[in-house]
Design an enzyme around this catalytic site. Structure first.
Site, PDB file in Angstrom:
ATOM      1  N   ASP A  25      -3.299  18.424  74.370  1.00 59.82           N
ATOM      2  CA  ASP A  25      -3.402  17.576  73.180  1.00 59.82           C
ATOM      3  C   ASP A  25      -3.737  18.405  71.942  1.00 59.82           C
ATOM      4  O   ASP A  25      -3.238  18.131  70.845  1.00 59.82           O
ATOM      5  CB  ASP A  25      -4.478  16.504  73.370  1.00 59.82           C
ATOM      6  CG  ASP A  25      -4.142  15.523  74.471  1.00 59.82           C
ATOM      7  OD1 ASP A  25      -2.955  15.360  74.793  1.00 59.82           O
ATOM      8  OD2 ASP A  25      -5.089  14.920  75.015  1.00 59.82           O
TER       9      ASP A  25
ATOM     10  N   ASP B 153      -7.773  14.074  80.835  1.00 57.44           N
ATOM     11  CA  ASP B 153      -8.484  14.466  79.621  1.00 57.44           C
ATOM     12  C   ASP B 153      -9.908  14.832  80.016  1.00 57.44           C
ATOM     13  O   ASP B 153     -10.589  14.063  80.688  1.00 57.44           O
ATOM     14  CB  ASP B 153      -8.488  13.321  78.606  1.00 57.44           C
ATOM     15  CG  ASP B 153      -7.098  13.018  78.073  1.00 57.44           C
ATOM     16  OD1 ASP B 153      -6.287  13.952  78.007  1.00 57.44           O
ATOM     17  OD2 ASP B 153      -6.830  11.865  77.720  1.00 57.44           O
TER      18      ASP B 153
END
Length: 80
Positions: free
Chosen positions: A57, A43
């Site tokens: 995401d 991330d």
């Protein structure tokens, strides 16, 4: 055997975003770390006031919201 069918352009876009995001996270997890599917998803988007996330995401989240919207709009179309 029944099959699901998406007839609207919005529904197809939502399906593509959901599947693309899921595959992106799966590929990230498969090729990082030790062994198959033992890795973690990277991330990298940090806006400071929201949890850290990545592009996959975004695809999963926006695709799910669009799927809900497409279902509501399609339901309205078939009622009239």
């Amino acid at each position: 055997v029944t099959t699901a069918q998406v007839d609207s352009r919005l529904g197809r876009l939502a399906a593509g975003m959901l599947v693309g995001g899921a595959i992106g996270n799966l590929v990230d997890r498969a090729f990082r770390g030790d062994g198959l599917l033992n890795g973690s998803v990277v991330d990298f988007i940090d806006v400071q006031w929201w949890p850290i996330f990545n592009v996959a995401d975004i695809g999963v989240t926006v695709g799910a919201v669009l799927f809900g919207l497409a279902a509501i709009l399609d339901g309205r179309r078939t009622e009239t």
